[in-house]
Every structure is written in C-alpha cells, then in structure tokens.
Design a protein around this motif. Structure first.
Motif, PDB file in Angstrom:
ATOM      1  N   SER A  29      30.509  43.775  28.447  1.00 15.40           N
ATOM      2  CA  SER A  29      29.644  43.597  27.462  1.00 15.40           C
ATOM      3  C   SER A  29      28.434  44.631  27.634  1.00 15.40           C
ATOM      4  N   ALA A  30      28.132  45.118  28.961  1.00 18.08           N
ATOM      5  CA  ALA A  30      27.051  45.927  29.222  1.00 18.08           C
ATOM      6  C   ALA A  30      27.490  47.736  29.257  1.00 18.08           C
ATOM      7  N   GLY A  31      28.913  47.899  28.861  1.00 17.26           N
ATOM      8  CA  GLY A  31      29.226  48.970  28.960  1.00 17.26           C
ATOM      9  C   GLY A  31      29.758  49.790  30.137  1.00 17.26           C
ATOM     10  N   PHE A  32      30.113  48.933  31.080  1.00 16.95           N
ATOM     11  CA  PHE A  32      30.667  49.459  32.405  1.00 16.95           C
ATOM     12  C   PHE A  32      31.951  49.211  32.440  1.00 16.95           C
ATOM     13  N   VAL A  33      32.563  49.961  33.345  1.00 24.48           N
ATOM     14  CA  VAL A  33      34.036  49.829  33.863  1.00 24.48           C
ATOM     15  C   VAL A  33      33.972  48.919  35.224  1.00 24.48           C
ATOM     16  N   GLY A  34      34.794  48.070  35.157  1.00 25.19           N
ATOM     17  CA  GLY A  34      34.828  47.172  36.536  1.00 25.19           C
ATOM     18  C   GLY A  34      36.108  46.406  36.785  1.00 25.19           C
ATOM     19  N   TYR A  35      36.410  45.996  37.887  1.00 25.48           N
ATOM     20  CA  TYR A  35      37.496  45.132  38.295  1.00 25.48           C
ATOM     21  C   TYR A  35      37.157  44.276  39.269  1.00 25.48           C
ATOM     22  N   ALA A  36      37.869  43.173  39.362  1.00 26.03           N
ATOM     23  CA  ALA A  36      37.728  42.295  40.290  1.00 26.03           C
ATOM     24  C   ALA A  36      39.149  41.709  40.882  1.00 26.03           C
ATOM     25  N   VAL A  37      38.973  41.734  42.266  1.00 25.96           N
ATOM     26  CA  VAL A  37      40.307  41.644  42.893  1.00 25.96           C
ATOM     27  C   VAL A  37      40.068  40.514  44.052  1.00 25.96           C
ATOM     28  N   SER A  38      41.062  39.585  44.281  1.00 26.33           N
ATOM     29  CA  SER A  38      40.884  38.862  45.457  1.00 26.33           C
ATOM     30  C   SER A  38      41.796  38.871  46.553  1.00 26.33           C
ATOM     31  N   SER A  39      42.902  39.925  46.165  1.00 25.05           N
ATOM     32  CA  SER A  39      43.785  40.130  47.487  1.00 25.05           C
ATOM     33  C   SER A  39      44.135  41.631  47.091  1.00 25.05           C
ATOM     34  N   LEU A  40      44.391  42.254  48.341  1.00 17.40           N
ATOM     35  CA  LEU A  40      44.658  43.608  48.119  1.00 17.40           C
ATOM     36  C   LEU A  40      45.981  43.872  47.279  1.00 17.40           C
ATOM     37  N   SER A  81      36.074  39.189  45.180  1.00 19.68           N
ATOM     38  CA  SER A  81      35.740  37.585  45.178  1.00 19.68           C
ATOM     39  C   SER A  81      36.962  36.917  45.100  1.00 19.68           C
ATOM     40  N   ALA A  82      37.056  35.854  45.616  1.00 18.21           N
ATOM     41  CA  ALA A  82      38.151  34.904  45.632  1.00 18.21           C
ATOM     42  C   ALA A  82      37.990  33.685  44.535  1.00 18.21           C
ATOM     43  N   ASP A  83      36.779  33.865  43.914  1.00 12.90           N
ATOM     44  CA  ASP A  83      36.575  32.838  42.802  1.00 12.90           C
ATOM     45  C   ASP A  83      37.042  33.059  41.439  1.00 12.90           C
ATOM     46  N   PRO A  84      38.013  32.741  40.978  1.00 16.86           N
ATOM     47  CA  PRO A  84      38.590  33.275  39.708  1.00 16.86           C
ATOM     48  C   PRO A  84      37.502  32.857  38.438  1.00 16.86           C
ATOM     49  N   GLN A  85      36.718  31.956  38.354  1.00 22.70           N
ATOM     50  CA  GLN A  85      35.750  31.761  37.412  1.00 22.70           C
ATOM     51  C   GLN A  85      34.831  32.864  37.377  1.00 22.70           C
ATOM     52  N   ARG A  86      34.347  33.005  38.771  1.00 23.33           N
ATOM     53  CA  ARG A  86      33.233  34.010  38.979  1.00 23.33           C
ATOM     54  C   ARG A  86      33.687  35.520  38.345  1.00 23.33           C
ATOM     55  N   LYS A  87      35.114  35.949  38.653  1.00 27.83           N
ATOM     56  CA  LYS A  87      35.623  37.113  38.639  1.00 27.83           C
ATOM     57  C   LYS A  87      35.501  37.227  36.947  1.00 27.83           C
ATOM     58  N   MET A  91      45.530  46.272  39.038  1.00 26.76           N
ATOM     59  CA  MET A  91      44.203  46.293  38.141  1.00 26.76           C
ATOM     60  C   MET A  91      43.846  47.620  37.887  1.00 26.76           C
ATOM     61  N   LEU A  92      43.952  48.695  38.661  1.00 24.22           N
ATOM     62  CA  LEU A  92      43.651  50.067  38.741  1.00 24.22           C
ATOM     63  C   LEU A  92      44.518  50.788  37.802  1.00 24.22           C
ATOM     64  N   GLY A  93      45.876  50.138  37.639  1.00 29.00           N
ATOM     65  CA  GLY A  93      46.783  51.053  36.647  1.00 29.00           C
ATOM     66  C   GLY A  93      46.816  50.413  35.212  1.00 29.00           C
ATOM     67  N   GLY A  94      45.748  49.598  34.896  1.00 34.61           N
ATOM     68  CA  GLY A  94      45.497  49.297  33.533  1.00 34.61           C
ATOM     69  C   GLY A  94      46.163  48.372  32.992  1.00 34.61           C
ATOM     70  N   ARG A  95      46.848  47.253  33.989  1.00 31.55           N
ATOM     71  CA  ARG A  95      47.882  46.212  33.595  1.00 31.55           C
ATOM     72  C   ARG A  95      47.290  44.805  33.959  1.00 31.55           C
ATOM     73  N   SER A  96      46.079  44.821  33.928  1.00 35.19           N
ATOM     74  CA  SER A  96      45.509  43.556  34.434  1.00 35.19           C
ATOM     75  C   SER A  96      45.354  42.417  33.082  1.00 35.19           C
TER      76      SER A  96
END
Length: 413
Positions: free
Chosen positions: A391-402, A376-382, A408-413
């Motif tokens: 809060s639900a206990g799941f792993v997730g990432y949000a990317v707007s560009s490659l 998604s390209a929407d910062p607020q939505r991300k 993100m995957l390296g854990g430095r987000s």
C-alpha cells in the motif's frame, strides 16, 4: 562451580591416601616376611613388590609424551563446512614407552568464538605398538569460527588406583559457513534494472554486450538466439548464453545487526543466510553487489563482482553477530548517504512498522530504490507487513525459512 572446586581440592588428599595405602601394603608384607617367614609370606611379599613397582612405574607410562594428528574428514580444504553440518574427525595417537596401558580416555574440546565449549569424549584401546585410531562426529555446528583446544589423554593402571594425564596441542581452526540456498531468478530485481535503465520497454539483451561471459540456466522467455545448444546437449537441460553486461546501477545489501531487533538466534541466522544467498546469486550472474553491515564493528563493501569479492564478504558473514547498538537509520546515514541516485538497496531486517516505513521513505527521498526482506516466523505479522509495504508502494518479501527465499524472489509467492 562450588562442588567442582571441592572435588579439585580433595584430589591431592585422595592421591596421598592411595600412595599411603600402597606403601602400607608393601611394608606390611615386608614385616610379614621378616617376622613370620615361610613360603606364604615370601610369595605375598614378591607379589606385593611387583605390583608396587608396576604402580610406581605408571608415572613414566609415556602418556605425557603422546603424539598425535587430527584429520577433518568432510571439511572442504580441511577448513570449512556449511552451517548445520556435522564435522567428522579422525584422530591418530602414538604413545611412547613400554608400560602396559589398558585403555586411553581421550577428551577433545572445540571452542566457538563466543567462548562456548563443546566436549567430545572417546575411549580407545591401543594396539601392541601403542597406537590408537578413533573417529567421532560432532553435533550440527552453527555458523562461526571454531578452534580445537588441547586434547587430553588419560590412562589408569589396571586397578584404577592412579590416573596419568597427558596433553596434545594440535591447534586447528574450522570456519562454518552460513547456509545458502540457490536462487534461480530475482524477478523484482530484474524489473527494477529494466525500469532504471530504460524509459521504454525493451528486452534484457539491450543492456548486454555481444561478448559471451558464460552459460546460465534457461529462463522462460529467452530468445532462441540466446540458447547455448552445445551446453544444452551435454547437460540435458536448457542452457542460455550469458553476455557481459553494460554499466548497471549499484546494488547494496544491508544486513541489520541491531541487537534489539532479533528475539532469537535463529532469526539472525536466517538473516545472515539470506544475505549470503543473495551474494552467491549475484556472483553467479556477474552482478556487482555491495554490503552494509552495521554492528559493533561495522563493515562496508563496495559493489564489486568476482570470486575474491564473494570470498571477502563470505569471510565477514562467517563471524558476524547481532551486536549492533545503533538503529538501522543511523547506520544507513553513515554509509548510504552519498550513494549514487538510482541504486538498488535491499534491507534485510526483522524491523517492521512505522520505523521501517520511515527508513524506506527516506531512501526513496535519496532517489534510491529500496526493498525490504522481512525475516519473521509469525505468519500474521508477515501478511500484515507485506500489505503495508504494498500500500505504501514498496517492494518487500517476508521469509520465515531459507527454503522460502527462492520462491519469494522468483515471483511465485
């Protein structure tokens, strides 16, 4: 379209008028020399006759028998380039015959598999051997399969009265690969593997055999015994030994192709590029990754490793489109229902909210380890969605560009 049809219908009439004009000039000069006589009339008749013969012989100019060859300058193995790159094309033409040709107007057509046509026009002047070479550069191409159509060659006489056309058939296909970005490390993936295979905290080396399988980049925390000193000395950068791994849980990447989920083409292109980057990362680390791609023509790839598997997945990703009509959960029920417990499932999708949380909870009930990569390209939505996932206990990432993916995957987000 209507104006184009009118112009095409008027072309024969224009040609007839031009023919009658040339014929009228010839018979006019003939009558002038017959009834008036004299040197002026004779000279005018000779000039008009020569010009009429020249115009008449233009039909046999040789343009219809033009031969040529096409060379792709910057395509790997002359078949593939990466998305966003331009294609440098070189054309060689050979026109038979002796009729003078002032110039040749060449039109090249490039067709995308969705029937989009791109036209490139070039004008060249043949040399004294009636040969011509020209080069052109396409616009940056998007991912997909492209095919060259017939090459149209057009020439005219020096007066521009009559046009002569020839076609060259040089069928050639170009595959434009999805963009990829090198991923140095996928922190959460390794954490999941560690937690899945061990009940206590152990090092990554426990899950590896003593057989060296290659060399990889040094990762902070690697023991000195893992450092490959010869490779480090040759390259000037730290390198570590890569060992063959023991049996690991299966890993699946799910590419959501539901057409209603993507609001623009760039969003789906980002999802495909993320998927391709993950598979290149898995291939570089000898991880066995599978693919679930549900659309108009769904595809399922069993988790494997090796270049042949990577090539098959990449070939599928070249032509994939957001043409799915079924929601993500229905696709997953068809392909993931019988996956072995403990498998890692990464879902690449623009979907979020309660529907995606329901999918992740359902995967959790199947004793799988779900992960969501939100495009998604929407910062607020991300930001809001990442908080909901956490809060639900799941792993997730949000990317707007490659470019954000490795960070993100390296854990430095």
């Amino acid at each position: 379209m209507r104006g184009y049809a009118i112009r095409k219908a008027m072309q024969p009439h224009r040609l007839t008028l031009k023919v009658w004009a040339v014929a009228g000039s010839f018979f006019g000069s003939l009558c002038f020399v017959l009834f008036q006589g004299g040197k002026l009339a004779l000279m005018l008749f000779v000039i008009v006759s020569i010009l009429s013969i020249y115009l008449l012989l233009g039909k046999w100019s040789g343009i219809r028998k033009t031969a040529g060859s096409r060379q792709l300058m910057n395509a790997e193995h002359e078949t593939t380039i990466e998305a966003g790159s331009s294609l440098n094309v070189s054309m060689h033409l050979q026109i038979p015959g002796i009729w003078p040709i002032p110039y040749v107007f060449v039109k090249e057509r490039l067709f995308h598999k969705n029937n989009t046509e791109y036209t490139y026009e070039v004008t060249l002047v043949p040399d004294w051997k009636r040969r011509g070479i020209f080069e052109y550069k396409t616009h940056p191409l998007r991912r997909g399969f492209y095919t060259f159509g017939k090459t149209e060659c057009v020439t005219e006489d020096i007066f521009g009265l009559f046009e002569h056309t020839g076609y060259i058939e040089l069928p050639q296909q170009v595959a434009v690969l999805p963009q990829i970005v090198p991923i140095r490390e996928w922190h959460q993936f390794h954490q999941m593997m560690k937690g899945t295979n061990h009940h206590s905290t152990t090092t990554r080396a426990v899950r590896e055999t003593t057989q060296i399988n290659g060399v990889r980049e040094y990762i902070y925390g690697d023991r000195l015994s893992r450092i490959h000193w010869n490779a480090t000395a040759k390259t000037g950068t730290w390198k570590s030994k890569e060992f063959e791994r023991e049996s690991l849980p299966k890993t699946f990447v799910v590419l959501d192709r539901h057409s209603q989920g993507y609001t623009e083409d760039e969003q789906f292109e980002l999802a495909v590029s993320v998927c391709a980057s993950l598979f290149h990362y898995g291939a570089s680390r000898s991880f066995a990754l599978g693919l679930v791609s549900g659309g108009a023509a769904s595809q399922f790839f069993e988790p494997k490793h090796g270049q042949q598997h990577l090539k098959a997945v990449t070939q599928h990703l070249i032509g994939v489109e957001a043409d799915g009509t079924y929601p993500l959960r229905r696709i997953l029920k068809e392909y993931v229902q019988n996956v072995a417990p403990g498998s890692f499932v990464t879902v690449i999708s623009p979907e979020h909210g309660e529907s995606m949380l329901a999918v992740l909870h359902w995967l959790k009930q199947l004793q799988l380890n779900p992960c969501h990569i939100f495009v998604s390209a929407d910062p607020q939505r991300k930001e809001h969605w990442l908080k909901s996932l956490k809060s639900a206990g799941f792993v997730g990432y949000a990317v707007s560009s490659l470019a954000e993916l490795p960070v993100m995957l390296g854990g430095r987000s």
